[in-house]
Write a protein that holds these residues in place. Structure first.
Motif, PDB file in Angstrom:
ATOM      1  N   VAL A 150       0.832  -1.200   0.000  1.00 44.31           N
ATOM      2  CA  VAL A 150       0.000   0.000   0.000  1.00 44.31           C
ATOM      3  C   VAL A 150       0.867   1.251   0.000  1.00 44.31           C
ATOM      4  O   VAL A 150       0.588   2.226  -0.718  1.00 44.31           O
ATOM      5  N   ALA A 151       1.951   1.249   0.791  1.00 47.89           N
ATOM      6  CA  ALA A 151       2.847   2.406   0.847  1.00 47.89           C
ATOM      7  C   ALA A 151       3.504   2.674  -0.499  1.00 47.89           C
ATOM      8  O   ALA A 151       3.840   3.814  -0.828  1.00 47.89           O
ATOM      9  N   ALA A 152       3.682   1.627  -1.297  1.00 49.78           N
ATOM     10  CA  ALA A 152       4.291   1.772  -2.621  1.00 49.78           C
ATOM     11  C   ALA A 152       3.256   2.113  -3.691  1.00 49.78           C
ATOM     12  O   ALA A 152       3.600   2.175  -4.880  1.00 49.78           O
ATOM     13  N   GLY A 153       1.998   2.313  -3.277  1.00 49.56           N
ATOM     14  CA  GLY A 153       0.958   2.638  -4.245  1.00 49.56           C
ATOM     15  C   GLY A 153       0.445   1.442  -5.016  1.00 49.56           C
ATOM     16  O   GLY A 153      -0.175   1.604  -6.076  1.00 49.56           O
ATOM     17  N   GLN A 154       0.672   0.237  -4.481  1.00 51.24           N
ATOM     18  CA  GLN A 154       0.237  -0.981  -5.146  1.00 51.24           C
ATOM     19  C   GLN A 154      -1.015  -1.531  -4.481  1.00 51.24           C
ATOM     20  O   GLN A 154      -1.311  -1.213  -3.316  1.00 51.24           O
ATOM     21  N   PRO A 155      -1.762  -2.376  -5.183  1.00 49.52           N
ATOM     22  CA  PRO A 155      -2.920  -3.019  -4.551  1.00 49.52           C
ATOM     23  C   PRO A 155      -2.470  -3.928  -3.407  1.00 49.52           C
ATOM     24  O   PRO A 155      -1.323  -4.391  -3.381  1.00 49.52           O
ATOM     25  N   GLU A 156      -3.364  -4.176  -2.476  1.00 50.42           N
ATOM     26  CA  GLU A 156      -3.055  -5.134  -1.422  1.00 50.42           C
ATOM     27  C   GLU A 156      -2.818  -6.510  -2.051  1.00 50.42           C
ATOM     28  O   GLU A 156      -3.528  -6.902  -2.977  1.00 50.42           O
ATOM     29  N   PRO A 157      -1.839  -7.253  -1.555  1.00 49.18           N
ATOM     30  CA  PRO A 157      -1.608  -8.598  -2.102  1.00 49.18           C
ATOM     31  C   PRO A 157      -2.779  -9.514  -1.771  1.00 49.18           C
ATOM     32  O   PRO A 157      -3.538  -9.267  -0.831  1.00 49.18           O
ATOM     33  N   GLU A 158      -2.907 -10.565  -2.555  1.00 48.59           N
ATOM     34  CA  GLU A 158      -3.969 -11.547  -2.332  1.00 48.59           C
ATOM     35  C   GLU A 158      -3.368 -12.767  -1.641  1.00 48.59           C
ATOM     36  O   GLU A 158      -2.300 -13.248  -2.015  1.00 48.59           O
ATOM     37  N   PHE A 159      -4.063 -13.278  -0.616  1.00 47.10           N
ATOM     38  CA  PHE A 159      -3.677 -14.507   0.066  1.00 47.10           C
ATOM     39  C   PHE A 159      -4.719 -15.565  -0.244  1.00 47.10           C
ATOM     40  O   PHE A 159      -5.923 -15.288  -0.219  1.00 47.10           O
ATOM     41  N   GLU A 160      -4.242 -16.773  -0.502  1.00 42.97           N
ATOM     42  CA  GLU A 160      -5.177 -17.813  -0.928  1.00 42.97           C
ATOM     43  C   GLU A 160      -4.642 -19.184  -0.516  1.00 42.97           C
ATOM     44  O   GLU A 160      -3.436 -19.434  -0.553  1.00 42.97           O
ATOM     45  N   GLU A 161      -5.557 -20.061  -0.093  1.00 46.36           N
ATOM     46  CA  GLU A 161      -5.237 -21.481   0.076  1.00 46.36           C
ATOM     47  C   GLU A 161      -5.684 -22.197  -1.189  1.00 46.36           C
ATOM     48  O   GLU A 161      -6.845 -22.074  -1.596  1.00 46.36           O
ATOM     49  N   GLN A 162      -4.767 -22.935  -1.789  1.00 51.06           N
ATOM     50  CA  GLN A 162      -5.046 -23.508  -3.102  1.00 51.06           C
ATOM     51  C   GLN A 162      -4.368 -24.864  -3.228  1.00 51.06           C
ATOM     52  O   GLN A 162      -3.138 -24.949  -3.178  1.00 51.06           O
ATOM     53  N   ALA A 163      -5.160 -25.925  -3.335  1.00 50.24           N
ATOM     54  CA  ALA A 163      -4.639 -27.272  -3.570  1.00 50.24           C
ATOM     55  C   ALA A 163      -3.550 -27.657  -2.573  1.00 50.24           C
ATOM     56  O   ALA A 163      -2.475 -28.124  -2.950  1.00 50.24           O
ATOM     57  N   GLY A 164      -3.828 -27.450  -1.283  1.00 45.82           N
ATOM     58  CA  GLY A 164      -2.877 -27.850  -0.258  1.00 45.82           C
ATOM     59  C   GLY A 164      -1.692 -26.922  -0.088  1.00 45.82           C
ATOM     60  O   GLY A 164      -0.671 -27.320   0.485  1.00 45.82           O
ATOM     61  N   ALA A 165      -1.804 -25.705  -0.575  1.00 46.69           N
ATOM     62  CA  ALA A 165      -0.701 -24.745  -0.479  1.00 46.69           C
ATOM     63  C   ALA A 165      -1.245 -23.357  -0.165  1.00 46.69           C
ATOM     64  O   ALA A 165      -2.437 -23.084  -0.336  1.00 46.69           O
ATOM     65  N   VAL A 166      -0.339 -22.490   0.297  1.00 46.63           N
ATOM     66  CA  VAL A 166      -0.680 -21.096   0.542  1.00 46.63           C
ATOM     67  C   VAL A 166      -0.013 -20.241  -0.527  1.00 46.63           C
ATOM     68  O   VAL A 166       1.194 -20.390  -0.782  1.00 46.63           O
ATOM     69  N   VAL A 167      -0.782 -19.364  -1.165  1.00 46.33           N
ATOM     70  CA  VAL A 167      -0.290 -18.522  -2.251  1.00 46.33           C
ATOM     71  C   VAL A 167      -0.383 -17.057  -1.829  1.00 46.33           C
ATOM     72  O   VAL A 167      -1.411 -16.628  -1.302  1.00 46.33           O
ATOM     73  N   VAL A 168       0.704 -16.314  -2.052  1.00 45.35           N
ATOM     74  CA  VAL A 168       0.690 -14.862  -1.903  1.00 45.35           C
ATOM     75  C   VAL A 168       0.840 -14.282  -3.305  1.00 45.35           C
ATOM     76  O   VAL A 168       1.815 -14.589  -4.007  1.00 45.35           O
ATOM     77  N   ARG A 169      -0.114 -13.465  -3.720  1.00 47.11           N
ATOM     78  CA  ARG A 169      -0.142 -12.977  -5.097  1.00 47.11           C
ATOM     79  C   ARG A 169      -0.024 -11.444  -5.105  1.00 47.11           C
ATOM     80  O   ARG A 169      -0.813 -10.753  -4.481  1.00 47.11           O
ATOM     81  N   PHE A 170       0.995 -10.951  -5.822  1.00 44.33           N
ATOM     82  CA  PHE A 170       1.204  -9.512  -5.950  1.00 44.33           C
ATOM     83  C   PHE A 170       0.753  -9.064  -7.342  1.00 44.33           C
ATOM     84  O   PHE A 170       1.050  -9.738  -8.334  1.00 44.33           O
TER      85      PHE A 170
END
Length: 385
Positions: free
Chosen positions: A284-304
């Motif tokens: 947010v401080a860099a002017g970017q959207p908030e990252p997305e967090f997701e549980e997907q097929a037995g894993a945790v994903v952080v999406r920028f």
């Protein structure tokens, strides 16, 4: 076993205090049935919740990371990295300055018990990881476009935790676009990576510290696309933590407390469950959207994801400032005629030069066109188009 203590409070009256001399294990059971306390009420615990408590209790005692690393000795570890860890831990005030012996540090960091290395020590400092620790791997890929059909760059790295962290960051910074902009009062262009490096590093550290190492074929995955960057680690979130909790205050529940503890001592993480919140704050401080967090097929994903359009400084070759200004101009609407493009540029050179720039950008696959002469239409080719 309980101890009884009688405390006189007034004539003829006593308070009876019952104290247990051994710790009761959660969950509490009576007559083979589990119970829980909700305010002043004791009620039966649902079976699913009971099973979750049993798994958590078992994990606290018999974790993968605190088992003996059979066949490994301190001589199989990266002593330089251990020494660096001790120095940084002392500098951060999270380890007392005592012996400079790196092997003594293993005991102080709780990575060796009765002279036997634990698996956490190998994950953190091991020099020989294959074939016994294949999960100490990071797979890195830069894809062309927005899917996984074509690679532009890829690497697979085996190494201890700090090698993986450093190499992964080098790969990411080499493969993400550089965003350049002008700030008021500054004559020089400010060039920064498209995604905040601190947020990316925190996501990698979280993946290393909190992933499920029981999955022998597991790894950390970093995938860079034209429109996003994803960090994936195998293993679901700890019981009681949801994806929604990651963006707000939540309890810190460590899957690998020994591994996370060493990162904490080096000042790379906090122990209060704020890592994911820091990732959000930096974006947010860099002017970017908030990252997305997701549980997907037995894993945790952080999406920028990036905000808006940022002309790259380089693709297969470096782009000139004029080319980048042309790209930024084209991003503001769907199609442009050449006179409109020329008119929108500040202090443009000759028309011939601008046409050459457009032609080169077209050859690089960054802009599209149709028609010829004054009837030609130009547009920005967005990622995946």
């Amino acid at each position: 076993m309980f101890e009884q203590t009688r405390v006189p409070v007034r004539e003829g009256k006593e308070v009876l205090i019952l104290e247990t001399t051994t710790a009761l294990e959660v969950p509490y059971t009576y007559d083979g049935r589990p119970y829980k306390r909700i305010g002043p009420t004791t009620s039966l615990m649902p079976q699913s919740e009971y099973q979750q408590h049993l798994l958590s209790r078992s994990h606290a005692i018999h974790r993968w990371e605190n088992q003996s690393a059979e066949g490994y000795s301190a001589n199989d570890l990266d002593t330089e990295e251990i020494s660096r860890t001790v120095r940084e831990a002392i500098q951060s005030g999270r380890l007392e300055s005592r012996s400079s012996d790196p092997f003594d540090a293993l005991d102080r960091l709780q990575l060796r018990v009765d002279g036997q290395l634990l698996r956490a020590a190998v994950v953190l400092f091991g020099r020989k990881l294959m074939p016994y620790y294949p999960q100490c791997t990071v797979r890195l890929a830069r894809f062309k476009g927005t899917d996984k059909s074509e690679f532009l760059d890829q690497r697979q790295l085996h190494g201890h935790a700090f090698q993986i962290l450093d190499e992964a960051m080098h790969f990411i910074l080499r493969n993400i676009p550089i965003s350049g902009h002008f700030e008021p009062g500054k004559l020089e262009r400010q060039d920064v990576p498209l995604y905040p490096p601190l947020a990316l590093r925190e996501a990698l550290v979280n993946a290393i510290c909190h992933r499920d190492y029981t999955i022998a074929g597991g790894a950390i995955f970093v995938a860079i696309f034209d429109d996003r960057l994803e960090v994936t680690s195998l293993g679901l979130l700890p019981p009681g933590i949801t994806v929604a909790d990651l963006k707000r205050d939540h309890a810190s529940r460590l899957r690998n407390p020994l591994i996370a503890g060493v990162f904490y001592r080096r000042g790379l993480i906090e122990q209060w469950g704020r890592g994911t919140q820091k990732i959000v704050s930096w974006c947010v401080a860099a002017g970017q959207p908030e990252p997305e967090f997701e549980e997907q097929a037995g894993a945790v994903v952080v999406r920028f994801r990036p905000s808006g359009y940022h002309p790259p400084l380089r693709v297969s070759q470096d782009l000139s400032e004029r080319q980048r200004r042309i790209l930024f101009t084209l991003s503001s609407r769907k199609e442009w005629t050449f006179p409109e493009i020329y008119e929108a540029l500040d202090n443009p050179p000759s028309e011939r030069t601008v046409r050459m720039e457009l032609s080169e950008l077209s050859g690089l696959g960054l802009v599209g066109s149709r028609g010829r002469g004054k009837f030609a239409r130009w547009w920005l080719k967005m990622p995946g188009s």
